[in-house]
Design a protein around this motif. Structure first.
Motif, PDB file in Angstrom:
ATOM      1  N   TYR A  26       0.829  -1.204   0.000  1.00 33.56           N
ATOM      2  CA  TYR A  26       0.000   0.000   0.000  1.00 33.56           C
ATOM      3  C   TYR A  26       0.869   1.262   0.000  1.00 33.56           C
ATOM      4  CZ  TYR A  26      -3.171   3.625   1.598  1.00 33.56           C
ATOM      5  OH  TYR A  26      -3.867   4.791   1.714  1.00 33.56           O
ATOM      6  N   TYR A  27       1.861   1.307   0.910  1.00 35.16           N
ATOM      7  CA  TYR A  27       2.717   2.486   0.985  1.00 35.16           C
ATOM      8  C   TYR A  27       3.520   2.676  -0.295  1.00 35.16           C
ATOM      9  CZ  TYR A  27       1.690   2.388   5.983  1.00 35.16           C
ATOM     10  OH  TYR A  27       1.058   2.384   7.200  1.00 35.16           O
ATOM     11  N   MET A  29       2.535   1.958  -3.302  1.00 32.85           N
ATOM     12  CA  MET A  29       1.640   2.505  -4.321  1.00 32.85           C
ATOM     13  C   MET A  29       1.242   3.952  -4.021  1.00 32.85           C
ATOM     14  SD  MET A  29       1.287   0.352  -6.574  1.00 32.85           S
ATOM     15  CE  MET A  29       1.463  -1.339  -6.949  1.00 32.85           C
ATOM     16  N   VAL A  30       1.033   4.270  -2.749  1.00 36.13           N
ATOM     17  CA  VAL A  30       0.532   5.594  -2.381  1.00 36.13           C
ATOM     18  C   VAL A  30       1.659   6.634  -2.321  1.00 36.13           C
ATOM     19  CG1 VAL A  30      -0.531   6.906  -0.504  1.00 36.13           C
ATOM     20  CG2 VAL A  30      -1.475   4.702  -1.182  1.00 36.13           C
ATOM     21  N   ASP A  31       2.769   6.292  -1.684  1.00 39.70           N
ATOM     22  CA  ASP A  31       3.842   7.270  -1.453  1.00 39.70           C
ATOM     23  C   ASP A  31       4.727   7.504  -2.679  1.00 39.70           C
ATOM     24  OD1 ASP A  31       2.900   7.491   1.092  1.00 39.70           O
ATOM     25  OD2 ASP A  31       4.491   6.316   2.010  1.00 39.70           O
ATOM     26  N   LYS A  32       4.849   6.503  -3.531  1.00 37.48           N
ATOM     27  CA  LYS A  32       5.676   6.588  -4.744  1.00 37.48           C
ATOM     28  C   LYS A  32       7.120   7.019  -4.433  1.00 37.48           C
ATOM     29  CE  LYS A  32       1.776   7.545  -7.780  1.00 37.48           C
ATOM     30  NZ  LYS A  32       1.312   6.223  -7.744  1.00 37.48           N
TER      31      LYS A  32
END
Length: 75
Positions: A26-27, A29-32
């Motif tokens: 998740y991180y 994908m979200v934080d890039k």
């Protein structure tokens, strides 16, 4: 130690390992790549995995966990 408690400990470790693996995905994908949350989550996953392996080895060495069928000579 009862069989149910040993099973609960192992399943608990697996749940936390999978949780950290999912959090890392998740991180990622979200934080890039802008934060270290992915690295921290995956580091926790590795630490928990190593901890579980060490606990199983200690359990087998002390006789708390009895392996069955693997590495034993037949009758």
């Amino acid at each position: 130690m009862s069989s149910e408690l040993k099973t609960l400990v192992v399943v608990g470790f697996f749940i936390f390992i999978l949780w950290n693996l999912g959090a890392g995905l998740y991180y990622m994908m979200v934080d890039k790549g802008r934060s270290k949350r992915t690295v921290n989550s995956l580091s926790w996953r590795i630490g928990l995995s190593v901890g579980l392996i060490v606990l199983v080895i200690i359990g087998i060495a002390t006789g708390v966990i009895e392996p069955h069928g693997i590495g034993r000579a037949g009758p």
